[in-house]
Enzyme design. Structure first.
Site, short mmCIF file in Angstrom:
data_model
loop_
_atom_site.label_atom_id
_atom_site.label_comp_id
_atom_site.label_asym_id
_atom_site.label_seq_id
_atom_site.Cartn_x
_atom_site.Cartn_y
_atom_site.Cartn_z
N ASP A 77 0.85 -1.20 0.00
CA ASP A 77 0.00 0.00 0.00
C ASP A 77 0.89 1.25 0.00
O ASP A 77 0.56 2.28 -0.61
CB ASP A 77 -0.91 -0.01 1.25
CG ASP A 77 -2.30 0.54 0.96
OD1 ASP A 77 -2.36 1.61 0.36
OD2 ASP A 77 -3.31 -0.09 1.33
N HIS A 107 1.73 3.12 -3.22
CA HIS A 107 0.87 4.20 -3.76
C HIS A 107 1.45 5.56 -3.36
O HIS A 107 1.54 6.48 -4.17
CB HIS A 107 -0.54 4.08 -3.20
CG HIS A 107 -1.33 2.90 -3.70
ND1 HIS A 107 -1.63 2.72 -5.02
CD2 HIS A 107 -1.91 1.87 -3.04
CE1 HIS A 107 -2.36 1.62 -5.16
NE2 HIS A 107 -2.53 1.08 -3.97
N HIS A 115 -8.71 -4.30 6.98
CA HIS A 115 -7.68 -3.43 6.40
C HIS A 115 -8.22 -2.00 6.47
O HIS A 115 -9.23 -1.69 5.84
CB HIS A 115 -7.44 -3.86 4.94
CG HIS A 115 -6.53 -2.98 4.14
ND1 HIS A 115 -5.22 -3.32 3.85
CD2 HIS A 115 -6.75 -1.79 3.52
CE1 HIS A 115 -4.68 -2.39 3.09
NE2 HIS A 115 -5.58 -1.43 2.87
N HIS A 148 -7.84 2.39 6.47
CA HIS A 148 -7.10 3.60 6.09
C HIS A 148 -7.44 4.68 7.09
O HIS A 148 -8.55 4.71 7.64
CB HIS A 148 -7.41 4.01 4.64
CG HIS A 148 -6.63 3.22 3.65
ND1 HIS A 148 -5.41 3.63 3.17
CD2 HIS A 148 -6.87 2.00 3.09
CE1 HIS A 148 -4.93 2.70 2.33
NE2 HIS A 148 -5.80 1.69 2.27
N TYR A 195 -11.75 6.17 -2.85
CA TYR A 195 -10.63 5.22 -2.90
C TYR A 195 -9.32 5.93 -2.58
O TYR A 195 -8.94 6.89 -3.28
CB TYR A 195 -10.61 4.67 -4.32
CG TYR A 195 -9.89 3.39 -4.59
CD1 TYR A 195 -10.19 2.23 -3.89
CD2 TYR A 195 -8.92 3.33 -5.59
CE1 TYR A 195 -9.54 1.04 -4.19
CE2 TYR A 195 -8.28 2.15 -5.91
CZ TYR A 195 -8.59 1.01 -5.19
OH TYR A 195 -7.95 -0.16 -5.50
#
Ligand SMILES: C[C@H](O)CC(=O)C(=O)O
Ligand SMILES: [Mn+2]
Length: 342
Positions: free
Chosen positions: A17, A20, A199, A201, A290
């Site tokens: 991740d 990104h 998961h 964020h 996203y």
């Protein structure tokens, strides 16, 4: 909340991740140094691939500094105790990528789809399981559907052969109650032998709280990133989470101070920009967008003069999802035209 005596497997995302946040430009030396540090700190699972998984190297998703094969070849042989996982999005990664990852020593394959599209994962999940891999179904943008709809998709992945199902808060939109509702239902209805994972964020600053809610609901695998390195405001910061787990008496097997040192000495120095809740990252969480769209929207701001925050709000309004990266430029361009005309 009493989690005392629970046990959890932690899974580091900084080298997948985190790609990104780095525009997929992590060097082989950096990968190996961080993976080795995480391994020494006792992190049991480390994910390594392009940010969009195996085969992500493309115009749409971005070209990485090195191929998945080069990264895996460099990292896997150096691991003393940690297992290495790879992400694969059907349509981006192929069954050949899957075989290649297994040949290079990957033990865990995570097959990721948008939360309503589990059906496209049948072939990849089935093959991974037949190959004897630890096979995870990874349902992205899970805030967009109800707990009951998520369960339906999870059941499909379980039937295809996944031995673990993830609820993935790709937008960092969920609040602890959203996590609890989804994971409680999955834990109640799926086969007890199927593990559940979460998961998160950190776009609303909820990564740690949401991950705790997930454990309370029965999750046995939790993702996070050293220093939070990940898309948007990053993933659940792993060293912070470990400190909280220590305080709460949850068994995790990681050396907190060694992990803090990896975060501080190896991960923070390689960040291109601080991973923090700036207005754009916060907008991702607020508008349910996203997380990996962040840098695309910021690049579009420079190109078209439309603030990234406005672009992200519009992408949220349009319900765009992963795989629609090309829509970001289109959206910014049409917003710029409308603004010039109006
Ligand atoms: C391909 C995405 O980056 C997978 C992920 O980590 C997420 O949806 O979140
Ligand atoms: Mn993610």
């Amino acid at each position: 909340m009493n989690l005392h005596g629970k046990r959890v497997t932690l899974h580091d995302m900084s080298l997948r991740d985190g790609m990104h946040a780095k525009g997929h430009q992590i060097s082989l030396d950096e990968m190996v140094a961080i993976a080795t540090g995480l391994d020494r700190a006792g992190v049991p699972l480390i994910e390594v691939t392009h940010g969009d998984g195996l085969g992500g190297a493309s115009l749409n998703y971005g070209f990485p500094a090195h191929s998945d094969e080069e990264y895996l070849k460099a990292v896997v042989p150096k691991m003393q105790q940690a297992r290495v996982s790879a992400l694969l999005l059907p349509g981006i990664g192929t069954v050949d990528h899957l075989r290649m990852a297994q040949d290079l020593g990957v033990s865990t394959i995570r097959i990721a789809t948008h939360c309503t599209e589990a059906d496209v994962a049948e072939q990849h999940i089935g093959m991974a399981r037949r190959l004897g891999l630890d096979t995870v179904g990874f349902l992205m943008m899970a805030h967009m559907i109800s707990p009951e709809q998520l369960l339906e998709q999870a059941r499909l992945m379980e039937a295809f052969g996944a031995n673990c199902i993830y609820c993935t808060d790709s937008a960092g939109y969920m609040l602890p109650d959203d996590v609890s509702e989804r994971l409680n239902l999955l834990r109640r209805e799926l086969d007890p032998a199927t593990e559940i994972g979460f998961h998160g964020h950190h776009n609303l600053g909820m990564g740690v709280a949401n991950s705790l809610a997930a454990i309370e609901a029965g999750a046995s695998r939790i993702d996070g990133s050293a220093a939070g390195l990940g898309a948007g405001a990053g993933n659940t910061p792993l060293e912070v989470f470990v400190a909280v787990l220590e305080r709460m008496g949850v068994t995790h097997g990681v050396d907190l101070f060694a992990l803090m040192d990896v975060a501080e000495d190896l991960v923070v120095p390689l960040m291109d920009q601080p991973i923090r809740l700036d207005r754009d990252a916060l907008t991702l969480g607020y508008a349910g967008v996203y997380s990996s769209f962040l840098l695309f929207a910021q690049r579009a701001e420079k190109k078209y003069g439309v603030p990234a925050r406005d672009i992200l709000v519009e992408l949220g309004r349009r319900g765009t999802v992963g795989g629609q990266e090309d829509m970001i430029d289109d959206t910014a361009m049409s917003m710029a035209r409308e603004r010039q005309a109006g």
